[in-house]
Design an enzyme around this catalytic site. Structure first.
Site, mmCIF file in Angstrom:
data_model
loop_
_atom_site.group_PDB
_atom_site.id
_atom_site.type_symbol
_atom_site.label_atom_id
_atom_site.label_comp_id
_atom_site.label_asym_id
_atom_site.label_seq_id
_atom_site.Cartn_x
_atom_site.Cartn_y
_atom_site.Cartn_z
ATOM 1 N N ALA A 109 33.178 43.298 45.613
ATOM 2 C CA ALA A 109 33.000 43.410 44.164
ATOM 3 C C ALA A 109 31.645 42.994 43.606
ATOM 4 O O ALA A 109 31.323 43.375 42.484
ATOM 5 C CB ALA A 109 34.096 42.599 43.457
ATOM 6 N N ALA A 110 30.854 42.185 44.314
ATOM 7 C CA ALA A 110 29.594 41.717 43.735
ATOM 8 C C ALA A 110 28.624 42.881 43.548
ATOM 9 O O ALA A 110 28.644 43.826 44.325
ATOM 10 C CB ALA A 110 28.970 40.645 44.627
ATOM 11 N N GLY A 113 29.648 44.993 38.526
ATOM 12 C CA GLY A 113 29.636 46.163 37.649
ATOM 13 C C GLY A 113 30.960 46.900 37.645
ATOM 14 O O GLY A 113 31.542 47.189 36.598
ATOM 15 N N LYS A 114 31.459 47.220 38.830
ATOM 16 C CA LYS A 114 32.717 47.970 38.916
ATOM 17 C C LYS A 114 33.902 47.100 38.521
ATOM 18 O O LYS A 114 34.855 47.579 37.904
ATOM 19 C CB LYS A 114 32.876 48.550 40.315
ATOM 20 C CG LYS A 114 31.811 49.620 40.621
ATOM 21 C CD LYS A 114 31.868 50.089 42.057
ATOM 22 C CE LYS A 114 30.810 51.164 42.314
ATOM 23 N NZ LYS A 114 29.427 50.670 42.211
ATOM 24 N N ARG A 137 26.676 35.797 46.528
ATOM 25 C CA ARG A 137 26.995 36.972 45.715
ATOM 26 C C ARG A 137 28.323 36.793 44.983
ATOM 27 O O ARG A 137 28.501 37.291 43.875
ATOM 28 C CB ARG A 137 27.019 38.223 46.595
ATOM 29 C CG ARG A 137 25.624 38.697 46.998
ATOM 30 C CD ARG A 137 25.655 39.797 48.054
ATOM 31 N NE ARG A 137 26.447 40.945 47.666
ATOM 32 C CZ ARG A 137 26.041 41.914 46.851
ATOM 33 N NH1 ARG A 137 24.823 41.856 46.314
ATOM 34 N NH2 ARG A 137 26.813 42.934 46.571
ATOM 35 N N CYS A 230 26.540 53.995 48.035
ATOM 36 C CA CYS A 230 25.314 54.452 47.370
ATOM 37 C C CYS A 230 24.325 54.924 48.432
ATOM 38 O O CYS A 230 23.171 54.533 48.466
ATOM 39 C CB CYS A 230 24.711 53.339 46.497
ATOM 40 S SG CYS A 230 24.345 51.801 47.374
#
Length: 459
Positions: A109-110, A113-114, A137, A230
């Site tokens: 999760a770090a 944003g999501k 993080r 990404c």
């Protein structure tokens, strides 16, 4: 300088599109923010800021902004009115489509944003477990959840394997934004470019396989899982999903709406593609206003009853007993108004810290938990001092006292300055244009500044 082996592979993949892809690296990257619907709405935000905003098509609360807007330097940022997020990165959580009242896991999760995007969709109802394996993080993740005023989150610092050992078919939805080679961020992050190698792509692909296997065991029948990276590397995208589906036949890819500029996953880019791999999503910087991303929406076969709970080895965390909670509730009323009855039954003392737990929160034993819900306050010598997280999670109407500042006055407050004030002594929720920022304590004619020292800055 882009790695030559990376360029060679992209040229082979994209063929006649390759020049346009290469030219995209000469363009300025697009920047975006996502407003926090628990604090504002699209119309109010557009009226109150001078930012040059254009909507991000795939996220209802997302907006592109111009470089001169500098939203990171505005007090609204510290108030959690919005989260600055790369526009393509908003797509995966939008496709997760989390609902209020569900149990949702964000496995990697770090920086948050999501997770904050998922939390917005959940509207403070249900359970969100936001996990990050790396301690530093995980701390940043916890801070961002606090800034955005998320009430129903349990932040953990665990490996996917540990969580999989705790939870069996427990979550309604799971977000897997997997660690990857980062090719899609080369334009944004020079370090990702420097660290790239074909060997690292293979290492990432193997790691993604392990993470997805853990996630699969934690998702309930009929549940949804979104996998995203990404990177452009087929080994980590079409390849990872195809291998996962081969090993987990109870899953299938869900066809979803694709927005203008989004491309289909390409079967020819991997040796053994799943039949429906074209239903995955590719985001290319030469096709749309955003960086490189890949998204696959997956569903687990089966159905469950309305009362389905799933299995948690820890069981549920027990709240404070009514008698013990009573004293803390009295302390909270020094700075809060009416406390909902449902909240009064979910208080947890975590060391000297008082928290409001999410609904049906798993027990914290045998888990490294950074944030077991909303931090309400710190117990100090038989009194309760309000937490900064509480300030960011409530509105002025919920506080006993509040004091509103202009944007310029808020900058001084965020830098740690006190200011003159008249009124009833005690704790005040400090706001900027009605958005909560932190606490102040009025004594005499001076509002003492209780904005956390570690967060103070000149904006």
């Amino acid at each position: 300088m882009l790695p030559q082996l990376f360029l060679d592979r992209m040229k082979q993949m994209l063929e006649e599109e390759y020049p346009a892809f290469l030219n995209s690296y000469e363009d300025a990257r697009y920047q975006a923010l996502r407003i926090n619907p628990s604090k504002t709405d699209r119309n109010r935000f557009a009226e109150e800021t001078s930012f040059h905003l254009q909507p991000v098509p795939w996220e209802a609360n997302g907006f592109y902004y111009e470089k001169e807007d500098q939203p990171g330097k505005h007090p609204y940022h510290e108030a959690g009115v919005y989260y600055i997020q790369e526009p393509s990165a908003m797509a995966p959580a939008a496709y997760l489509d989390a609902q209020p009242g569900e149990k949702v896991l964000d496995l990697c999760a770090a920086p948050g944003g999501k997770s904050t995007q998922i939390a917005a969709a959940m509207q403070g109802k249900g359970l969100l477990v936001s996990n990050e394996i790396h301690p530093a993080r995980a701390k940043i993740l916890s801070e961002n959840m606090e800034r955005m005023g998320v009430k129903n989150v349990m932040v953990t610092n665990e490996s996917p394997q540990t969580l999989a050992g705790m939870f069996t078919e427990y979550f309604d939805r799971i977000m897997v934004d997997a660690p990857c080679s980062g090719e899609g961020m080369f334009r944004k992050n020079e370090q990702a470019c420097e660290e790239w190698s074909p060997e690292n792509v293979q290492i990432c692909a193997a790691r993604q396989q392990e993470i997805l296997a853990c996630a699969a065991s934690m998702l309930r029948p009929g549940g949804r899982m979104v996998y995203s990276t990404c990177t452009f590397a087929p080994e980590e995208n079409e390849g990872t999903i195809s291998r996962f589906l081969e090993q987990h036949p109870q899953f299938h890819i869900v066809p979803v709406k694709k927005y203008p500029g989004m491309a289909d996953g390409v079967a020819a880019w991997t040796k053994h593609p799943a039949a429906e791999i074209g239903d995955t999503i590719r985001l290319f910087p030469h096709h749309l206003h955003g960086e490189g991303h890949f998204v696959a929406v997956l569903e687990k076969e089966g159905t469950v009853s309305e009362n389905y709970r799933g299995y948690c080895a820890n069981g549920e965390e027990k709240p404070l007993a009514k008698g013990e909670a009573k004293a803390y509730l009295a302390g909270l009323q020094e700075f809060l108004g009416k406390i909902p009855a449902d909240d009064a039954g979910r208080l947890l003392l975590f060391g000297e810290q008082l928290y409001l737990m999410p609904e049906h929160m798993p027990a914290t034993r045998r888990l490294h938990v950074l944030r077991p819900g909303l931090h309400l306050g710190t117990v100090k010598k038989n009194r309760l001092e309000p937490a900064h997280a509480l300030a960011l999670a409530i509105s002025p109407q919920e506080a006993c006292h509040s004091w509103n500042l202009s944007v310029d006055e808020a900058r001084a407050y965020l830098a740690g300055q006190t200011f003159p004030a008249e009124g009833e002594k005690g704790w005040y929720l400090i706001t900027v244009d009605g958005y909560s920022l932190g606490w102040g304590k009025l004594a005499g004619s001076v509002m003492k500044n209780h904005y956390p020292k570690g967060l103070r800055k000149l904006l």
